[in-house]
Design an enzyme around this catalytic site. Structure first.
Site, PDB file in Angstrom:
ATOM      1  N   TYR A  15       1.015  -3.821   7.521  1.00 17.85           N
ATOM      2  CA  TYR A  15       2.291  -4.446   7.889  1.00 17.85           C
ATOM      3  C   TYR A  15       3.459  -3.458   7.795  1.00 17.85           C
ATOM      4  CZ  TYR A  15      -0.203  -8.909   7.694  1.00 17.85           C
ATOM      5  OH  TYR A  15      -1.082  -9.940   7.912  1.00 17.85           O
ATOM      6  N   TYR A  46       1.586 -15.431  10.394  1.00 17.47           N
ATOM      7  CA  TYR A  46       2.438 -15.904   9.296  1.00 17.47           C
ATOM      8  C   TYR A  46       3.192 -14.741   8.673  1.00 17.47           C
ATOM      9  CZ  TYR A  46      -0.879 -13.947   6.018  1.00 17.47           C
ATOM     10  OH  TYR A  46      -1.647 -13.066   5.315  1.00 17.47           O
ATOM     11  N   ARG A  47       2.834 -13.517   9.030  1.00 13.51           N
ATOM     12  CA  ARG A  47       3.519 -12.293   8.614  1.00 13.51           C
ATOM     13  C   ARG A  47       3.452 -11.349   9.793  1.00 13.51           C
ATOM     14  NH1 ARG A  47       0.224 -10.372   3.348  1.00 13.51           N
ATOM     15  NH2 ARG A  47       2.042  -9.194   2.721  1.00 13.51           N
TER      16      ARG A  47
END
Lengths: 513, 513
Positions: free
Chosen positions: B78, B461-462
């Site tokens: 991420y 969700y991220r």
């Protein structure tokens, strides 16, 4: 013409005159159990849909009117449908009562705020949807209103606010927003995943005056195959710590699945007729009379009620463990197990009437009878501080509270709702409506119990409209940083301060002193 | 002197020059697996305590510097510790690593953001505190950072954000706030009851740039008496719907206690050596090679892993039910039960090494080996959209995703994390760092999968720092009402826009285009 008159007049053009409630009429809004008497019954408006709510909020901004939102107005013991101040107009959402969708596979519903626990329960039973509704003490309240005010029920899904998933909200400027995954267009995730992307804003609308929730998703439990209801009677007052510590431990270990409820003798008494049946004297019921009541009702000094849900084999194991843990002198345990016929899930037809309780998901109005304790026209106020689930600490607080009830001459009603790490120390003060001498004592007692709680770092999780400022004022860290933060949000989102000023102690700038 | 230079110079006076990290040095901050290459390694500051954080935030307001908060900076896939834009200075909280308090009775800890899963696990094991730490795939990350970013683990407490209870937050003006019951002075409720009084603000600080969490309470599970680890092998691809529907149903009925993990053959392959062990050709691994891999590893096309926690009798019943439910052609189930000696709770010494997994609460770095799939210097990006837990719908999406991976020539790694109502459809794209041809394909594939998800109403969700704006832009309802609401909060609370601009697509006004 006052700005409220202007608001009500223009509101009639939006929602029809028949849905504008004038003050001091049969249908106007009030606190049925006022500790402080002398308030008027206030005006209200009854929108039928979201567009109405939006239009009314925009109108309130124009006329400078404060709106106080109620869903069903059944917030008994906390103010009923009465607003914080007399100039607030009640925004009554009870006509918005659609059950829009129930998904029996993924186990959730999408409903409007006017839907009561009775409505949702009946809908699910009539359509045989195989879901279990977690209900609070009284079933006529709003499912969403209860969850949004962080009320609770007594089932595995009893922490109602945690079951909300996806909110549709009218913001203070009248615009519409959806939270979480509901903000995606036509997403099947709308009401099944909590949390969207970025700062999670859902919980901002709980105990809140930052918006008006007009629809929401709420998770429901699959109806269990088997239901069991159990009682633990404890003979001696001083065994409270053992009882509470064990309940909380078994809840943490997930042997107990719901928040058990532990009541004292007076609590049982209130369910069995008015006080006069037991005692006619002044002051707190004396200990010897309590002993008599206990004997007559065949109960313990402490009486725990629990329930079990699920597979027959799992329930058998739970009962085995619970029975073993409470195999103690002075403890008596009784469990009734209800199974369905021919392997089908249990239905209400198979559950004994005495076990068709809120723990079984049955909405009821039975506890209403308790308010007739002192007089037919009775009322009550709840004092419900949170306390850590440590038995010795609870007994110590109990003794202080008992002394206060004795000093002020009230009978001490106790109901502990025991969770994994905390419990809700529910005491009630019953009174006769309008009995000024008694009300003055009730107010003083309330204040003493509140202060005793504060000294120990305890606080209620909700409060009567008259007590909200006092409760909020105890959150002292760094010069009330959290309240100031809530006020900053209020000012940013509701600059005219039209939505529920003073709700939970949060006032808009124009009304902050 | 640029404003960042001024900030770093003055920061040295506050925290010492040794705790100011210059850009493009050994210790500076970066994305270890960049899909878009060419970024610099950026500067950072390493405060030792809350007062430092407050002073640095105030300084950032003075110099107009943007700060990007990381706890341990291990947000792999991420963006690692890299900020959204190159001008942001990393606020690295890793030195704030105190485990301040662990309550083994009420089962929670109060910790700082620098505490890793390894740290908390070791502390609890060394002090024999009888608690279970829910851990994510890699154990070197921050416990609080993971929860605040809404990451998850694979235990009954695996929805980590739901375990947070009480936050201490440095606000964008440098002031300090505590949330919930922690805002009471010296309250024993501080970290045991979620929700304070009034609008609940805790969740505002998750996936958030509205403040910097410097301490928090987090709930832990009591260590179970018995632990069991189980696998379900499913031979045929087309049986995925049955598998997923049953897992989700058993999770809703609370027979399964954690989020089961379902992986495909390629996923198992990545745990067993580099790709070259299995296949050397271009493009996606062909189906016949997948069949060979499956046979060699002795696994199914789908491989579910679950775990059970608690009392021996309860576990026995759970196993009986699960075994019965999966007694289907082409399904194979295997369960290992670990009990403690002489009635004591199980300890890790008694658990077989292969079952010392994240589901057993053991922090690990093992999955790191998977990134060597294509090359020794490998990287990956996660695509993890949420999908409703309906098997047929998941299989349909799987087929679309598989076709896209084939089209773009990548091997399809699948891991489904199955919850009661949704699942996380984790796919990864592995690549060789710096291989521009492969990276270009990876970027294109990521975008195609994202769009395929969006068409179905699914969303991650991220997201990786490079994808946050795209993900946020899909929340379309009422002209992005929820994003605009988040922006209003940002502007009200952080008028200078100093905290993590662009985090999850939320930019401060000065940087909004």
């Amino acid at each position: 013409m006052s700005n409220n008159e202007e608001f009500l007049q223009k509101a009639a053009e939006i929602i029809g005159a028949e849905n504008v409630v004038s003050p001091n009429t049969d249908t106007s809004y009030f606190d049925p159990y006022p500790l402080n008497t002398g308030r008027d019954h206030v005006a209200g408006v009854r929108p039928a849909n979201t567009e109405h709510v939006q239009a009314l909020v925009r109108l309130a901004n124009e006329t400078g009117t404060s709106l106080w939102t109620v869903s069903r107005g059944k917030n008994l013991g906390y103010g009923g449908s009465a607003p914080r101040t007399q100039d607030q107009v009640v925004l009554d959402l009870s006509r918005m009562d659609a059950i829009e969708h129930v998904d029996s596979e993924l186990a959730y519903a999408v409903i409007q705020p006017g839907v009561t626990f009775f409505d949702l329960f009946d809908h699910i039973q009539e359509n045989d949807l195989g879901l279990f509704v977690s209900v609070p003490a009284l079933g006529w309240g709003s499912v969403l209103g209860n969850a949004l005010d962080r009320g609770y029920g007594m089932s595995p899904y009893g922490d109602h606010v945690q079951q909300l998933c996806g909110l549709e909200v009218v913001l203070p400027d009248g615009s519409l927003m959806r939270t979480g995954m509901w903000a995606l267009e036509d997403s099947p995730l709308a009401n099944i995943f909590k949390g969207g992307f970025g700062p999670n804003i859902d919980q901002l609308f709980t105990q809140s005056n930052l918006g008006i929730v007009v629809r929401a998703g709420i998770w429901l439990m699959p109806f269990p195959e088997v239901f069991a209801s159990g009682d633990i009677k404890v003979d001696r007052i001083e065994d409270l710590p053992i009882l509470l510590d064990k309940i909380a431990e078994l809840r943490r270990r997930e042997i107990f699945q719901n928040n058990c409820l532990v009541g004292n003798v007076v609590r049982a008494g209130t369910m069995n007729g008015p006080r006069s049946r037991w005692y006619e004297g002044e002051g707190s019921i004396p200990d010897d009379v309590v002993e008599e009541m206990k004997a007559k009702m065949g109960i313990g000094h402490w009486n725990a009620r629990f329930a079990l849900y699920g597979e027959p084999g799992m329930i058998r194991e739970r009962i085995r463990i619970i029975t073993e843990e409470f195999d103690l002198p002075g403890f008596e345990i009784d469990v009734r197990v209800y199974e369905g016929k021919d392997g089908a899930p249990v239905s209400y037809a198979e559950i004994d009437e005495r076990d068709q309780t809120t723990m079984a998901g049955v909405p009821t109005l039975k506890p209403l009878s308790t308010i007739g304790w002192y007089a037919e026209d009775g009322g009550h106020i709840d004092i419900a501080p949170l306390v850590p689930a440590r038995g010795a600490e609870v007994l110590d607080f109990y003794q202080e509270v008992k002394a206060l009830y004795t000093e002020y001459g009230f009978d001490l009603y106790i109901g502990y709702h025991v969770y994994a790490r905390h419990l809700v120390h529910v005491t009630m003060i019953f009174f006769e409506n309008g009995n000024e001498e008694q009300l003055a004592r009730a107010r003083a007692l309330y204040e003493e119990v509140r202060k005793a709680a504060v000294r120990r770092g305890y606080t209620p999780y909700r409060g009567h409209i008259d007590n909200m400022d006092d409760i909020a004022s105890e959150f002292l860290f760094n010069n009330h940083a959290s309240l100031r933060f809530q006020e900053r949000l209020k000012d940013a989102l509701d600059p005219n301060g039209v939505i529920a000023p003073g709700k939970q102690g949060v006032w808009p700038e124009r009304l902050r002193s």
